[in-house]
Motif scaffolding. Structure first.
Motif, PDB file in Angstrom:
ATOM      1  N   SER A  18       0.827  -1.207   0.000  1.00  0.00           N
ATOM      2  CA  SER A  18       0.000   0.000   0.000  1.00  0.00           C
ATOM      3  C   SER A  18       0.863   1.259   0.000  1.00  0.00           C
ATOM      4  O   SER A  18       2.072   1.209   0.255  1.00  0.00           O
ATOM      5  CB  SER A  18      -0.910   0.004   1.241  1.00  0.00           C
ATOM      6  N   LYS A  19       0.217   2.370  -0.276  1.00  0.00           N
ATOM      7  CA  LYS A  19       0.911   3.665  -0.282  1.00  0.00           C
ATOM      8  C   LYS A  19       1.496   3.943   1.105  1.00  0.00           C
ATOM      9  O   LYS A  19       2.632   4.398   1.231  1.00  0.00           O
ATOM     10  CB  LYS A  19      -0.063   4.757  -0.689  1.00  0.00           C
ATOM     11  N   TYR A  20       0.740   3.649   2.162  1.00  0.00           N
ATOM     12  CA  TYR A  20       1.202   3.850   3.535  1.00  0.00           C
ATOM     13  C   TYR A  20       2.460   3.018   3.806  1.00  0.00           C
ATOM     14  O   TYR A  20       3.417   3.503   4.402  1.00  0.00           O
ATOM     15  CB  TYR A  20       0.083   3.473   4.522  1.00  0.00           C
ATOM     16  N   GLN A  21       2.466   1.786   3.366  1.00  0.00           N
ATOM     17  CA  GLN A  21       3.613   0.905   3.589  1.00  0.00           C
ATOM     18  C   GLN A  21       4.846   1.397   2.832  1.00  0.00           C
ATOM     19  O   GLN A  21       5.959   1.329   3.343  1.00  0.00           O
ATOM     20  CB  GLN A  21       3.279  -0.527   3.173  1.00  0.00           C
ATOM     21  N   ARG A  22       4.624   1.885   1.588  1.00  0.00           N
ATOM     22  CA  ARG A  22       5.749   2.412   0.812  1.00  0.00           C
ATOM     23  C   ARG A  22       6.344   3.647   1.478  1.00  0.00           C
ATOM     24  O   ARG A  22       7.562   3.788   1.573  1.00  0.00           O
ATOM     25  CB  ARG A  22       5.318   2.725  -0.615  1.00  0.00           C
ATOM     26  N   ILE A  23       5.478   4.549   1.957  1.00  0.00           N
ATOM     27  CA  ILE A  23       5.956   5.753   2.641  1.00  0.00           C
ATOM     28  C   ILE A  23       6.706   5.363   3.913  1.00  0.00           C
ATOM     29  O   ILE A  23       7.800   5.876   4.189  1.00  0.00           O
ATOM     30  CB  ILE A  23       4.788   6.711   2.954  1.00  0.00           C
ATOM     31  N   ASN A  24       6.137   4.450   4.665  1.00  0.00           N
ATOM     32  CA  ASN A  24       6.765   3.974   5.898  1.00  0.00           C
ATOM     33  C   ASN A  24       8.144   3.384   5.604  1.00  0.00           C
ATOM     34  O   ASN A  24       9.120   3.665   6.318  1.00  0.00           O
ATOM     35  CB  ASN A  24       5.849   2.942   6.565  1.00  0.00           C
TER      36      ASN A  24
ATOM     37  N   TRP B 204      10.126   4.045   3.034  1.00  0.00           N
ATOM     38  CA  TRP B 204      11.069   5.090   2.622  1.00  0.00           C
ATOM     39  C   TRP B 204      11.494   5.974   3.787  1.00  0.00           C
ATOM     40  O   TRP B 204      12.653   6.373   3.880  1.00  0.00           O
ATOM     41  CB  TRP B 204      10.509   5.911   1.461  1.00  0.00           C
TER      42      TRP B 204
END
Length: 153
Positions: free
Chosen positions: A2-8, A10
């Motif tokens: 998910s977008k949240y997981q990718r941001i987390n 990075w």
């Protein structure tokens, strides 16, 4: 992912790289001139003279090992960084408590930061601020609660 997981992920990576970069910037100049760094350590008055040079070599080596492990993504790098930060924060606090007006030694002998900001308090603040990305990395690596999808990290 998910977008949240990718941001987390990075934010986690950038935090590790930031810590690794600081450790490299701190370790290399100290290792390049361990005798001068030993004099800085001696100014704190915490160690007997015969331990100054070994400490002046061991500390920057540990910083560089921590940096290498942080870049590799190894959690041992986080633990070494945390140990070093505890030592550095304790020593800086001790120096401030004694009212010492000395070079913190954070980035080796002839530290430009010391000349610009006159030291120990600024160095302590910087180390405390570096605890933020370090804490985030620990949270990311060791969180006990399942993530949004019920999976463990």
């Amino acid at each position: 992912m998910s977008k949240y997981q990718r941001i987390n992920l990075w934010v986690y990576r950038l935090s590790r790289w930031l810590l690794a970069g600081v450790m490299i910037l701190a370790g290399v100049p100290k290792l390049a001139n361990p005798v001068a760094f030993a004099e800085i350590i001696g100014a704190y008055g915490l160690l007997p003279d015969f331990l100054l040079l070994p400490t002046a070599i061991i500390l920057p080596v540990m910083e560089l090992v921590a940096a290498f492990l942080l870049v590799k993504g190894e959690n041992a790098g986080l633990w070494i960084t945390a140990l070093l930060m505890i030592v550095f924060i304790a020593v800086l606090t001790y120096g401030i408590w004694l009212g010492l007006d000395i070079d913190c030694g954070c980035f080796g002998p002839e530290d430009a930061e010391h000349k610009a900001f006159s030291g120990l308090r600024v160095a302590l603040l910087r180390d405390l601020l570096l605890c933020v990305p370090m804490t985030y990395c620990f949270w990311h690596s060791y969180r006990l609660l399942p993530n949004l999808f019920g999976e463990r990290p």
